[in-house]
Design a protein around this motif. Structure first.
Motif, short mmCIF file in Angstrom:
data_model
loop_
_atom_site.label_atom_id
_atom_site.label_comp_id
_atom_site.label_asym_id
_atom_site.label_seq_id
_atom_site.Cartn_x
_atom_site.Cartn_y
_atom_site.Cartn_z
N UNK A 3 0.84 -1.18 0.00
CA UNK A 3 0.00 0.00 0.00
C UNK A 3 0.88 1.23 0.00
N UNK A 4 0.52 2.17 -0.82
CA UNK A 4 1.24 3.43 -0.87
C UNK A 4 0.88 4.25 0.36
N UNK B 97 -12.37 4.44 0.92
CA UNK B 97 -13.34 3.34 0.99
C UNK B 97 -12.65 2.00 0.83
N UNK B 98 -11.71 1.90 -0.12
CA UNK B 98 -10.98 0.65 -0.35
C UNK B 98 -10.20 0.24 0.89
N UNK C 239 -2.48 7.23 9.17
CA UNK C 239 -1.53 7.13 10.29
C UNK C 239 -2.03 6.15 11.35
N UNK C 240 -3.32 6.21 11.66
CA UNK C 240 -3.89 5.30 12.65
C UNK C 240 -3.81 3.85 12.19
N UNK C 241 -4.08 3.61 10.91
CA UNK C 241 -4.01 2.25 10.37
C UNK C 241 -2.57 1.74 10.41
N UNK C 242 -1.61 2.60 10.09
CA UNK C 242 -0.20 2.19 10.12
C UNK C 242 0.23 1.88 11.55
N UNK D 81 -1.13 -1.40 12.65
CA UNK D 81 -0.46 -2.52 11.99
C UNK D 81 0.99 -2.65 12.43
N UNK D 82 1.42 -1.76 13.33
CA UNK D 82 2.79 -1.82 13.82
C UNK D 82 3.81 -1.29 12.85
N UNK D 83 3.38 -0.42 11.95
CA UNK D 83 4.28 0.12 10.94
C UNK D 83 4.73 1.54 11.26
N UNK D 84 4.60 1.94 12.50
CA UNK D 84 4.99 3.31 12.85
C UNK D 84 3.89 4.27 12.49
N UNK D 85 4.22 5.55 12.47
CA UNK D 85 3.24 6.56 12.14
C UNK D 85 2.43 7.00 13.33
N UNK D 86 2.59 6.33 14.47
CA UNK D 86 1.85 6.68 15.67
C UNK D 86 2.80 6.87 16.82
N UNK D 87 2.29 7.33 17.92
CA UNK D 87 3.11 7.53 19.11
C UNK D 87 3.23 6.23 19.89
N UNK D 88 4.35 6.06 20.55
CA UNK D 88 4.53 4.92 21.43
C UNK D 88 3.93 5.26 22.78
#
Length: 76
Positions: free
Chosen positions: A7-8, A28-29, A52-55, A58-65
């Motif tokens: 996913x881009x 939507x996708x 960002x929330x989805x990443x 999924x454990x791909x970063x983009x969020x706060x620890x």
């Protein structure tokens, strides 16, 4: 044969270059659940927030620890 789908991760600049309907279709996708009546500015902002929330989920970063009171990772 193995097919790998990547996913881009879209940036604000990428979204600015896209028509609103294309962003709505992508949302939507991806299952982002954006309100259908969002205006252009809020549509892009909410898309980036959902991405960002989805990443992060999924454990791909983009969020706060999240850390606990003792400074260790929450749930560790």
């Amino acid at each position: 044969m193995v097919v790998v789908t990547v996913d881009t991760t879209f940036t604000a600049e990428m979204l600015d270059a896209m028509p609103d309907q294309e962003i709505r279709d992508l949302a939507e996708q991806r299952g982002y659940g954006l309100h259908p009546r969002l205006g252009p500015v809020n549509l892009r902002a909410r898309f980036l927030e959902a991405q960002d929330a989805a990443a992060a989920a999924a454990g791909q970063g983009g969020g706060e620890t999240k850390t606990g009171p003792d400074g260790t990772a929450a749930g560790a």
